[in-house]
Write an enzyme that holds these catalytic residues in place. Structure first.
Site, PDB file in Angstrom:
ATOM      1  N   GLU A  34       0.837  -1.202   0.000  1.00  0.00           N
ATOM      2  CA  GLU A  34       0.000   0.000   0.000  1.00  0.00           C
ATOM      3  C   GLU A  34       0.876   1.258   0.000  1.00  0.00           C
ATOM      4  OE1 GLU A  34      -3.103   0.227  -0.488  1.00  0.00           O
ATOM      5  OE2 GLU A  34      -3.766  -1.858  -0.202  1.00  0.00           O
ATOM      6  N   ARG A  79     -17.368  -0.301   6.675  1.00  0.00           N
ATOM      7  CA  ARG A  79     -18.489  -0.932   5.965  1.00  0.00           C
ATOM      8  C   ARG A  79     -19.182  -1.919   6.894  1.00  0.00           C
ATOM      9  NH1 ARG A  79     -19.032  -5.686   3.712  1.00  0.00           N
ATOM     10  NH2 ARG A  79     -16.831  -6.221   3.635  1.00  0.00           N
ATOM     11  N   CYS A  95      -7.395  -2.087   8.340  1.00  0.00           N
ATOM     12  CA  CYS A  95      -6.103  -2.145   7.644  1.00  0.00           C
ATOM     13  C   CYS A  95      -5.529  -0.744   7.441  1.00  0.00           C
ATOM     14  CB  CYS A  95      -6.255  -2.851   6.291  1.00  0.00           C
ATOM     15  SG  CYS A  95      -6.574  -4.629   6.452  1.00  0.00           S
ATOM     16  N   HIS A 126      -1.399  -5.640   1.507  1.00  0.00           N
ATOM     17  CA  HIS A 126      -2.652  -6.399   1.414  1.00  0.00           C
ATOM     18  C   HIS A 126      -2.425  -7.696   0.637  1.00  0.00           C
ATOM     19  CE1 HIS A 126      -5.812  -3.219   2.566  1.00  0.00           C
ATOM     20  NE2 HIS A 126      -6.148  -4.329   3.201  1.00  0.00           N
TER      21      HIS A 126
END
Lengths: 215, 215, 215, 215
Positions: D78, D88, D141, D165
């Site tokens: 990342e 979410r 994350c 990831h």
């Protein structure tokens, strides 16, 4: 019991073909079945000759052809082969048929005579994604599946045959964005599990389970 | 010339079915062909009765059934229907067949008798994505395509028939992440173009163009 | 109230850019806001000049830049712009920066000052798929979003700004297999709905709703 | 040299988390670097405490956190962490923040201080798909990546940190249609290669190579 398993050589710019990479690593024995491994060419004209020669030499009870399906996410036992060649690209001999019947005297399609539902269940139980597919395409994979089932129909009654598509393996997609891939070890595990299901279901009908596609 | 076009009613939690939303908006005339539009139920048992009644009433030259294929990206004229029902879900009557032949006395499959390649070319020329598909699935869409071609084969010789899958329309995917969709206007444009191709190719073989699938 | 909306010219082999195709078709008025439409070049160096000139000429309350995101499925109001140019391809001037800061004296990132959640809700209510995106990439789209927010920060306090990505439109994907696309009419409807949300939320904080991404 | 590598515990109905499955199988030594492996909880509140404790105990030169990104096709170092929590779903403590800053006194974002381009090159050279990602999402994350870089910024100057990831592993997708997955062995190979790149680039700037995203 003897199972002939074929994998293809590479095509369309790929240095390897995951079908053969997996097939050549299969164990020589699955359950009580002997596994015979043969590489065949990605060629409309020549692939059936290779399979027929191997059938005559080894007299297998079952013929399973395995091929690459780049872009698919899991292992796909194919349900049906259709009597049509329609090449998006040329084969390894430079031949690109368009809307041509495979066998003028053959039926429109053959269903696989392998227990495709049981194979899917066995592959998933081994931790690998799988689903029954209802199209093997219109290239050499569908062609060899149709030809195997035609040969069995006309020349080798009593044998069973079918086709399994496998995805890319990881090394093939390092430069292809957003393409699914499994490892070659996972392909070997999946195919070994599928062979075990073929042995287990040799004398009974396929597993009765949900596995259709709305489209 | 007369073309019977059917669309389905909604199924599986959807409030609408894009196939009927598009079909009911088709013009009444395409080229010199009269377009007759009929809604049919998402039912293995009843859909063929609806089509047969409409054929008897309207005596069309061509029968085109249209259905929803959620997850597909473009318009897909279907190449082949297979003699198998295998429901991932039950139909609108609550019936969920598993690995059941559609017609015990029918062939393994029928090829579409529509000019699928010419239809794809016409749809793309109208600015809408399209491709020949080699599987209509194993649900009611494949079922009605098979039944139409069986009816034509046995009862209505000389007619032509086939199936076209359409994607979701935009309003269906507002709450479905990463699902492709077209607008209903684009579906209407695409189907109208496909009908024009059917009219144009009524007396000649399908366009000879590349459009196969490697898998 | 006045909203400046920009769309880009085409880049990377595309004959059109859906962002400008949609922006130029927007109504001149949305709710009580005047909509000013300006095309800007897909150029790292020149796009900020075009926007700055338009701000100086029109003195808008809000600046919304719109750009193409081929491969995305819906409309994406962007949440954040990062201080980095990293071109996968060169821009329309032939310039391809790699890992270069946009503004040596700027912060690592700016958050959009548009009500991105309310915009998503409004677009979905209009029947078009939408979601908040957490990356505008590292090409000209992220660049202009960062530059707009930097300009507002340093030179035009009190104005609000942000970016919206739109997918391909259907005519762009007729020869691209399995690429999502919407119609240009749907893009216009979506952007109009987004503008209405911007007007509605001008004096209040963004809608408090679930819309995050696990990754 | 010492590298602290963390993996998460499972979340959202998953029985395992591929990040921890891979991290716990890493070798204890990569090049001349000692690898310290720690599992952390999928919790906004508790994960930074676990990391901080491990930093205090082991005094690593580099902190690499690894997390699951279901749906991604390859390994993603990342590039950036943003100062925003937007769940979410709730985390493993039942906490679901919406549009909340992570650190009121922190910058809008931090760039990774790992050599993300060199890591991608090393992973691909090992035969595994990889790409730089420009969003770590808005869940735990991104949260831990931001918190690690904030800790380094405020409390542990001189250390480097970042996030990687990883996709699902095959066993997680046997019942999820069309989801990409790699094998756990491939994840281990990929992460080991990434660690080797971190060691190799400890005293030099990141590789200068094309790896941006147009959106």
């Amino acid at each position: 019991m003897r199972i002939l398993v074929t994998g293809f050589d590479p095509f369309e710019h790929e240095p390897i073909n995951p079908s053969w990479e997996a097939v050549r690593r299969l164990p020589d024995k699955v359950s009580d079945a002997e596994i015979i491994k043969v590489q065949i060419p990605t060629s409309f004209a020549r692939s059936p000759e290779f399979v027929r020669d191997a059938i005559l030499r080894h007299d297998p009870d079952v013929v399973v052809s395995v091929g690459q399906a780049g872009g698919r996410f899991g292992i796909n036992p194919e349900r049906v082969a259709i009597n049509l060649d329609d090449g998006r690209i040329a084969d390894n001999d430079g031949y690109q048929p368009i809307d041509t019947p495979i066998r003028a005297d053959g039926p429109t399609a053959y269903f696989s005579s392998l227990p495709v539902k049981a194979m899917v269940t066995a592959i998933r139980a081994a931790g690998i994604p799988a689903a029954v597919s209802n199209t093997a395409g219109t290239y050499v994979c569908n062609h060899i599946m149709y030809q195997i089932l035609y040969m069995i129909d006309r020349e080798f009654p009593g044998k069973r045959g079918g086709f399994v598509h496998v995805p890319y393996i990881a090394q093939q997609v390092t430069d292809k964005p957003n393409q699914p891939a499994l490892s070659v070890d996972d392909l070997v595990t999946a195919l070994t599990s599928a062979m075990a299901a073929i042995v287990e279901y040799r004398d009974k009908p396929d597993e009765h389970s949900v596995g259709g596609a709305t489209h």
